[in-house]
Scaffold this active site. Structure first.
Site, PDB file in Angstrom:
ATOM      1  N   ASP A  13       0.830  -1.271   0.041  1.00  0.00           N
ATOM      2  CA  ASP A  13      -0.105  -0.037  -0.062  1.00  0.00           C
ATOM      3  C   ASP A  13       0.837   1.371  -0.029  1.00  0.00           C
ATOM      4  O   ASP A  13       0.462   2.253   0.668  1.00  0.00           O
ATOM      5  CB  ASP A  13      -0.825  -0.091   1.303  1.00  0.00           C
ATOM      6  CG  ASP A  13      -1.914  -1.252   1.254  1.00  0.00           C
ATOM      7  OD1 ASP A  13      -2.276  -1.461   0.165  1.00  0.00           O
ATOM      8  OD2 ASP A  13      -1.775  -1.677   2.415  1.00  0.00           O
ATOM      9  N   HIS A  41      -4.266  -1.939  -6.119  1.00  0.00           N
ATOM     10  CA  HIS A  41      -3.477  -0.596  -6.449  1.00  0.00           C
ATOM     11  C   HIS A  41      -4.594   0.453  -6.908  1.00  0.00           C
ATOM     12  O   HIS A  41      -5.378   0.232  -7.725  1.00  0.00           O
ATOM     13  CB  HIS A  41      -2.627  -0.872  -7.798  1.00  0.00           C
ATOM     14  CG  HIS A  41      -1.597  -1.813  -7.401  1.00  0.00           C
ATOM     15  ND1 HIS A  41      -0.785  -1.856  -6.512  1.00  0.00           N
ATOM     16  CD2 HIS A  41      -1.142  -2.780  -8.125  1.00  0.00           C
ATOM     17  CE1 HIS A  41       0.016  -2.620  -6.629  1.00  0.00           C
ATOM     18  NE2 HIS A  41      -0.204  -3.424  -7.656  1.00  0.00           N
ATOM     19  N   THR A 130      -7.004 -11.944   3.377  1.00  0.00           N
ATOM     20  CA  THR A 130      -7.994 -11.180   2.911  1.00  0.00           C
ATOM     21  C   THR A 130      -8.969 -12.230   2.258  1.00  0.00           C
ATOM     22  O   THR A 130      -9.871 -11.971   1.811  1.00  0.00           O
ATOM     23  CB  THR A 130      -7.594 -10.421   1.783  1.00  0.00           C
ATOM     24  OG1 THR A 130      -6.684 -11.335   0.870  1.00  0.00           O
ATOM     25  CG2 THR A 130      -6.715  -9.137   2.135  1.00  0.00           C
ATOM     26  N   THR A 302     -10.531  -4.415   0.771  1.00  0.00           N
ATOM     27  CA  THR A 302     -11.495  -4.932   2.015  1.00  0.00           C
ATOM     28  C   THR A 302     -12.156  -3.617   2.723  1.00  0.00           C
ATOM     29  O   THR A 302     -12.929  -3.801   3.543  1.00  0.00           O
ATOM     30  CB  THR A 302     -10.720  -5.804   3.129  1.00  0.00           C
ATOM     31  OG1 THR A 302      -9.710  -4.858   3.567  1.00  0.00           O
ATOM     32  CG2 THR A 302      -9.884  -7.089   2.623  1.00  0.00           C
ATOM     33  N   GLY A 303     -11.528  -2.476   2.576  1.00  0.00           N
ATOM     34  CA  GLY A 303     -11.996  -1.440   3.451  1.00  0.00           C
ATOM     35  C   GLY A 303     -11.528  -1.504   4.919  1.00  0.00           C
ATOM     36  O   GLY A 303     -12.198  -0.391   5.591  1.00  0.00           O
ATOM     37  N   ARG A 304     -10.813  -2.541   5.340  1.00  0.00           N
ATOM     38  CA  ARG A 304     -10.298  -2.463   6.815  1.00  0.00           C
ATOM     39  C   ARG A 304      -9.506  -1.177   6.924  1.00  0.00           C
ATOM     40  O   ARG A 304      -8.598  -0.819   6.139  1.00  0.00           O
ATOM     41  CB  ARG A 304      -9.351  -3.494   6.769  1.00  0.00           C
ATOM     42  CG  ARG A 304     -10.125  -4.882   6.853  1.00  0.00           C
ATOM     43  CD  ARG A 304      -9.376  -6.162   7.358  1.00  0.00           C
ATOM     44  NE  ARG A 304      -8.329  -6.611   6.313  1.00  0.00           N
ATOM     45  CZ  ARG A 304      -7.549  -7.658   6.512  1.00  0.00           C
ATOM     46  NH1 ARG A 304      -7.476  -8.187   7.351  1.00  0.00           N
ATOM     47  NH2 ARG A 304      -6.517  -7.684   5.300  1.00  0.00           N
ATOM     48  N   SER A 413       5.953  12.150  -4.146  1.00  0.00           N
ATOM     49  CA  SER A 413       4.588  12.290  -4.709  1.00  0.00           C
ATOM     50  C   SER A 413       3.814  13.010  -3.422  1.00  0.00           C
ATOM     51  O   SER A 413       3.882  12.891  -2.125  1.00  0.00           O
ATOM     52  CB  SER A 413       4.055  10.960  -4.506  1.00  0.00           C
ATOM     53  OG  SER A 413       2.558  10.834  -4.703  1.00  0.00           O
ATOM     54  N   VAL A 414       3.167  14.147  -3.793  1.00  0.00           N
ATOM     55  CA  VAL A 414       2.279  15.079  -3.022  1.00  0.00           C
ATOM     56  C   VAL A 414       0.782  15.007  -3.034  1.00  0.00           C
ATOM     57  O   VAL A 414       0.155  15.881  -2.788  1.00  0.00           O
ATOM     58  CB  VAL A 414       2.791  16.362  -3.166  1.00  0.00           C
ATOM     59  CG1 VAL A 414       4.042  16.430  -2.492  1.00  0.00           C
ATOM     60  CG2 VAL A 414       3.038  17.115  -4.434  1.00  0.00           C
TER      61      VAL A 414
END
Ligand code: GDP
Length: 425
Positions: A13, A41, A130, A302-304, A413-414
């Site tokens: 992630d 992703h 998962t 999973t939204g976890r 990366s911003v």
């Protein structure tokens, strides 16, 4: 141009998808070489916002050929859903822009069942799977008890092969777990509903890649998860069941002789971790909640809620070493903009001794983070596009990471959008 791999340096992630999406402009071919649909992703570009699970992140670029290599856990059911979902959003997926290795093993419907059955059996000792069937899939692959995608073109041999696997798998399902048995009719339905739909994409991708290399095409290898989840080098047994390292890219892609000259390690500006296992620098309570909200740290699949903490330089240095990183893309720096003082984990203390060396997994349970704080920049940096424009404190934070990893940070990366990037070459 050297072959290039984009890999995760932490627990996954890190924002690999956004980096692949950005860099595919420079490449002709993008190959996913390991893992399955168990992670996601997230990519935001001119077409919208997408959570990709199995499809390579080069799928949005015209002219880029995307490959699912032999090392992936090829789940026909989920892949069909993913293709249909993208199709609905106007991204056309054809045998021209997606090719699936005939040597990729198929994730069978029972792999998901077995994943869930085993997690239920483990109860509070579970790994935090998962439940996408990844661990049972790779176990079966190594036991030589699954089916290669190319077998779909040999119906007679395929039926015989499936009948043998069915007999064996039903023994495990019914006798070990007391679950329901599968029937040949159920497998026929799976073949018809899902496998038939992916058949047009299946080809000898090894031959395609060999030719692509001969023709001087630029090849990008895309990994899933990160160093600390690597089966051999991660926090075993809280790893995934495949190798997430760049060294596996040639094997898992179908180009075993490939040399990878450029390894871009994606590092998040702070730490996150999904699921169970040791996570030395974990934050709790309000502090954790604020960081989680600021970074929208909820699993793409999973939204976890993800566990969060400060950047862990001990684990990250190890992660970069394991990947053989030649450069670093640092993501989500903007998320830290709210902090007055930014905590950084600079060492571990294990049984009274301080160390900067990442320990053997079993020792992690006794490790405590040694935290140092550095000044924050306290202003929005999401619109910054050049290194010079970054506030001094933000530059110092990047340089601190660069020194600790002994590897140049070439991208900062911003923001999640394709263009929210600072090139530092
Ligand atoms: P991956 O599996 O490594 O591609 O990572 P994920 O997609 O699971 O998680 C990265 C998340 O962070 C996604 O929601 C991205 O849109 C988002 N993201 C990536 N880079 C940045 C960044 O620099 N800033 C912010 N705010 N979000 C980012």
């Amino acid at each position: 141009m050297a072959n290039c791999a984009i890999v995760g340096v932490n627990w996954g992630d890190e924002g690999k998808g956004r980096m692949v999406d950005l860099l595919t402009e420079e490449f002709d071919v993008v190959v996913r070489y390991q893992g399955g649909g168990n992670a996601g992703h997230t990519v935001i570009n001119e077409h919208g916002k997408f959570a990709l699970h199995l499809l390579p992140s080069g799928i949005f670029r015209k002219g880029v050929v995307n490959i699912l290599g032999n090392g992936v856990a090829l789940d026909p059911e989920n892949l069909v859903l993913e293709i249909e979902d993208l199709d609905c959003k106007g991204i056309s997926i054809t045998p021209e822009n997606l090719k699936i290795s005939d040597r990729a093993s198929l994730l069978m419907p029972w792999h998901r069942d077995l994943d869930a059955l085993e997690e239920n059996r483990l109860k509070d000792k579970k790994y935090g799977s998962t439940k996408q069937g990844i661990a049972p899939f790779y176990s079966d692959k190594f036991q030589k008890k699954t089916v290669l995608a190319g077998e779909l073109f040999y119906p007679k041999q395929l039926r015989e092969h499936l009948a043998g696997l069915l007999e064996w798998k039903n023994l495990i399902l019914t006798k070990v777990y007391g679950a329901k048995a599968y029937t040949m009719d159920m497998l026929e339905e799976w073949l018809e509903e899902s496998c038939e739909k992916i058949k047009p994409f299946i080809t000898d991708t090894g031959a395609f890649l060999k030719q692509a290399q001969k023709d001087g095409k630029r090849i990008l290898f895309e990994a899933q998860l990160g160093s600390l989840r690597d089966l051999d080098y991660g926090i075993y047994p809280y790893t995934t069941s495949s190798n997430t390292t760049a060294a596996y890219a040639p094997i898992g892609s179908g180009l075993p002789s490939a040399k990878i000259g450029r390894v871009i390690g994606v590092v998040k500006a702070y730490s996150t971790c999904v699921g169970e296992g040791p996570f030395v620098c974990e934050m709790f309570g309000r502090e954790a909640e604020t960081l989680r909200e600021a970074g929208a740290e909820y699993g793409a699949k999973t939204g976890r809620p993800r566990r969060v903490g400060p950047i862990d330089l001990v684990a990250t240095r190890y992660g970069a070493e394991v990947q053989g990183c030649t450069e670093i893309a640092l993501t989500k720096l903007d998320v830290l903009s709210y902090m007055e003082q930014i905590p950084v984990c600079v060492a571990y203390e294990i049984n009274g001794r301080q160390t900067e060396t990442f320990p053997f997994p079993a020792a992690l349970a006794d490790a405590r983070p040694v935290i140092r704080t550095v000044p924050g920049w306290k202003r929005d940096i999401s619109q910054v596009r050049t290194w010079e424009e970054l506030p001094k404190e933000a530059k110092d934070y990047v340089l601190l990471i660069e020194r600790a990893l002994e590897c140049p940070v070439t991208y900062v990366s911003v923001g999640p959008e394709r263009e929210s990037i600072i090139l530092r070459k």
